[in-house]
Scaffold this active site. Structure first.
Site, PDB file in Angstrom:
ATOM      1  N   GLY A  91     -40.823  31.706 -58.360  1.00 44.05           N
ATOM      2  CA  GLY A  91     -40.730  30.591 -59.294  1.00 44.05           C
ATOM      3  C   GLY A  91     -40.657  31.114 -60.719  1.00 44.05           C
ATOM      4  NE  ARG A  92     -39.308  26.840 -64.744  1.00 41.77           N
ATOM      5  CZ  ARG A  92     -39.964  26.104 -65.635  1.00 41.77           C
ATOM      6  NH1 ARG A  92     -40.196  26.554 -66.828  1.00 41.77           N
ATOM      7  NH2 ARG A  92     -40.364  24.898 -65.312  1.00 41.77           N
ATOM      8  CD  GLU A  95     -39.736  32.578 -67.116  1.00 46.99           C
ATOM      9  OE1 GLU A  95     -39.879  31.631 -67.901  1.00 46.99           O
ATOM     10  OE2 GLU A  95     -38.652  32.824 -66.560  1.00 46.99           O
ATOM     11  CB  CYS A 121     -38.478  34.125 -55.102  1.00 42.93           C
ATOM     12  SG  CYS A 121     -37.205  33.134 -55.891  1.00 42.93           S
ATOM     13  CG  HIS A 122     -37.605  34.663 -60.055  1.00 43.52           C
ATOM     14  ND1 HIS A 122     -36.969  33.786 -59.201  1.00 43.52           N
ATOM     15  CD2 HIS A 122     -36.728  34.904 -61.064  1.00 43.52           C
ATOM     16  CE1 HIS A 122     -35.761  33.512 -59.673  1.00 43.52           C
ATOM     17  NE2 HIS A 122     -35.588  34.182 -60.795  1.00 43.52           N
ATOM     18  CE1 TYR A 141     -32.020  32.817 -55.753  1.00 42.49           C
ATOM     19  CE2 TYR A 141     -31.685  33.445 -58.043  1.00 42.49           C
ATOM     20  CZ  TYR A 141     -31.358  32.653 -56.960  1.00 42.49           C
ATOM     21  OH  TYR A 141     -30.362  31.719 -57.058  1.00 42.49           O
TER      22      TYR A 141
END
Length: 194
Positions: A91-92, A95, A121-122, A141
């Protein structure tokens, strides 16, 4: 599972991908593990917002509001040495979680002690920032692939349906939530072997 229950730490933050936090948590609990969900600046009883990422034929994933995800342990009191394994959803959240030095120290502990680490993923963005991917193979990802390569890791290209997992020693990675069956199966196999 008798006698093989593990203590697993899950790192999350606001706008973690909904399926990548909720489904692995439920799967690991079903298998009899204890999972502590933590987030910087949050304590047990708090929650984080989630986002649902979907693959609908656009050039990238779409994002929709998800559910609230419960935090069940205090980040400030965390003793990573008391856990057997680490899981990092995507997800975000990764980051900005990767900007937190305490998060990076936690990840380094699991890498340095060769305890099982699962990232999806991330999530590998945090592994990149922690400096633990040099010489390692890692799936993610596709948009995270250049970051893995830039720090000396080998990016493992996912299958067309984003449903594959990759294992490199104590590290099990996957490109996105469609890989949950393969990713959690591989993670469980690592947990059973430690």
């Amino acid at each position: 599972m008798a006698g093989s229950s593990k203590r697993i730490l899950m790192l999350v933050g606001d706008f973690v991908e909904d399926y990548e936090a909720m489904v692995p948590l439920q799967m690991l609990l079903m298998l009899g593990h204890e999972v502590a969900t933590v987030c910087p600046d949050k304590q047990a009883g708090d929650s984080v917002a989630t986002a649902i990422h979907d693959f609908e034929g656009h050039q990238t994933y779409s994002e929709k509001p998800g559910h609230r995800f419960a935090i069940n342990a205090d980040f400030s009191d965390l003793d990573e040495t008391s856990f057997d394994a680490l899981i990092i959803p995507g997800g975000r959240a990764p980051e900005y979680l990767r900007l937190n030095e305490r998060v990076l120290d936690i990840v380094r502990h699991f890498a340095d002690t060769a305890k099982p680490i699962a990232a999806v993923c991330h999530g590998p963005q945090i592994l990149v920032a922690a400096g633990v991917l040099s010489g390692r193979q890692c799936s993610s990802y596709p948009a995270v692939g250049p970051e893995i390569t830039a720090v000396g890791g080998q990016y493992v290209t996912p299958g067309k349906n984003l449903d594959t997992a990759h294992v490199d020693g104590n590290l099990v990675t996957a490109p996105a939530w469609p890989a949950h069956p393969a990713w959690i199966r591989a993670f469980q196999e690592l947990l059973e072997s430690t």
